[in-house]
Scaffold this active site. Structure first.
Site, mmCIF file in Angstrom:
data_model
loop_
_atom_site.group_PDB
_atom_site.id
_atom_site.type_symbol
_atom_site.label_atom_id
_atom_site.label_comp_id
_atom_site.label_asym_id
_atom_site.label_seq_id
_atom_site.Cartn_x
_atom_site.Cartn_y
_atom_site.Cartn_z
ATOM 1 N N ASP A 90 -44.269 -88.106 -1.236
ATOM 2 C CA ASP A 90 -44.023 -86.961 -1.599
ATOM 3 C C ASP A 90 -44.460 -87.338 -3.012
ATOM 4 O O ASP A 90 -44.282 -88.342 -3.163
ATOM 5 C CB ASP A 90 -42.360 -86.525 -2.129
ATOM 6 C CG ASP A 90 -41.759 -86.122 -0.541
ATOM 7 O OD1 ASP A 90 -41.906 -86.419 0.620
ATOM 8 O OD2 ASP A 90 -40.397 -85.419 -1.171
ATOM 9 N N HIS A 135 -44.164 -94.208 2.847
ATOM 10 C CA HIS A 135 -44.251 -94.412 4.603
ATOM 11 C C HIS A 135 -45.382 -94.740 4.943
ATOM 12 O O HIS A 135 -46.445 -95.123 3.944
ATOM 13 C CB HIS A 135 -43.900 -93.109 5.115
ATOM 14 C CG HIS A 135 -42.463 -92.780 5.085
ATOM 15 N ND1 HIS A 135 -41.458 -93.056 5.764
ATOM 16 C CD2 HIS A 135 -41.678 -92.782 3.935
ATOM 17 C CE1 HIS A 135 -40.225 -93.303 5.411
ATOM 18 N NE2 HIS A 135 -40.521 -92.681 4.293
ATOM 19 N N SER A 186 -44.236 -93.388 -10.516
ATOM 20 C CA SER A 186 -44.470 -94.825 -9.850
ATOM 21 C C SER A 186 -45.980 -93.962 -8.941
ATOM 22 O O SER A 186 -46.267 -92.489 -8.708
ATOM 23 C CB SER A 186 -43.827 -95.015 -9.059
ATOM 24 O OG SER A 186 -42.562 -94.862 -8.205
#
Length: 297
Positions: A115, A171, A258
């Site tokens: 995201d 991911h 991040s």
């Protein structure tokens, strides 16, 4: 200075809510703030101290205000009950319900690994990869390998910036095998756009972890996770040389903003046109893990 991004689902231009906005601006825009940044805040010990507090049960008292301030949708969380989290970091690395982030299954589609707010660049010059308009860095400096860096000449770069409000697990963008990895120690500058405009080659200064991922459909991909202020820990949960599925978890960031960066070689993927258009206009695009961001060439 307001930070604008495009909400991909609606095409609407929105203003980002920045946690600690006034403090961030003081840090990067004032002489005293910059002095404290260079002498204290960018150092490992500072992020480590913040991390220790965020791991403690005392940090739970911040959860309600944090969730409300940043409008975090708790219905997506695997554990919707705030009282079920042992610490702020326990909440920060929360897992989501599988249906909250559906994976684009078509093997021709490259998915977002996280995201966040995305900038994309195609036909890159590896000696001048764009950080923000007017500032760039070399891929060799970022990864510490000239030969490997040069092999990505003319390819694409996909930067996903995670706001503290975002889901903070990352991911794999395709099925494949992660074959090598390395860690490069560094500083802990913020990755907020304000900081990116103030600190040259910021990604090359911060702590980062690099994985060479041999994907099934897009060839070799460089996957890079970049730490930032208060992100003292990047945790990798995958196993090297073991086949992974598209959308399978690679790891997670503990507290703080991040960034993930992916480099893909020339002629392997065609990035989605809306992402290119928005990036060319200087706007990040809000995307979610699992949604398509490009197609196989």
């Amino acid at each position: 200075m307001k930070i604008f991004f495009v909400e991909r689902k609606t095409g609407e231009l929105k203003v980002e809510t920045v946690a600690g906005d006034a403090y961030l601006r003081w840090t990067y825009d004032t002489k005293m703030g910059r002095s404290i940044l260079e002498n204290i805040m960018k150092k490992k010990f500072f992020s480590k101290m913040i991390g220790l507090y965020m791991e403690s049960p005392f940090s739970r008292r911040r959860l309600t205000s944090f969730i409300n301030e940043l409008s975090i949708d708790m219905s997506e969380a695997l554990n919707e009950n705030i009282s079920g989290y042992k610490s702020f970091n326990d909440f920060f690395i929360r897992k989501l319900k599988p249906e909250a982030r559906p994976i684009a299954k078509d093997e021709e589609i490259l998915i977002s690994p996280a995201d966040g707010r995305v900038l994309v660049y195609d036909n890159i010059n590896v000696c001048k990869v764009v950080q923000v308009k007017g500032l760039d860095y070399s891929l060799e400096e970022l990864i510490g390998d000239k030969e490997l860096a040069n092999s990505y000449e003319g390819g694409v770069c996909i930067i996903t910036r995670l706001n503290p409000s975002d889901y903070h697990r990352f991911h794999f963008p395709d099925g494949g095998i992660p074959i090598t990895s390395k860690r490069i120690e560094g500083s802990y500058y913020s990755v907020n756009p304000l900081a990116l405009k103030k600190v040259a080659a910021l990604y090359c200064k911060n702590k980062r972890e690099i994985t060479i991922f041999q994907s099934n459909n897009f060839g070799e991909i460089l996957m890079i996770e970049v730490g930032a202020t208060c992100v003292g820990t990047i945790v990798q949960t995958y196993k090297k040389d073991k086949q992974v599925l598209k959308g399978e978890e690679k790891g997670f960031f503990k507290f703080g903003g991040s960034t993930t960066i992916m480099f893909i070689k020339k002629d392997k993927v065609k990035l989605d046109s809306d992402l290119i258009k928005n990036s060319d206009e200087g706007y990040e695009t809000k995307v979610y893990m699992g949604e398509g961001i490009g197609k196989r060439n």
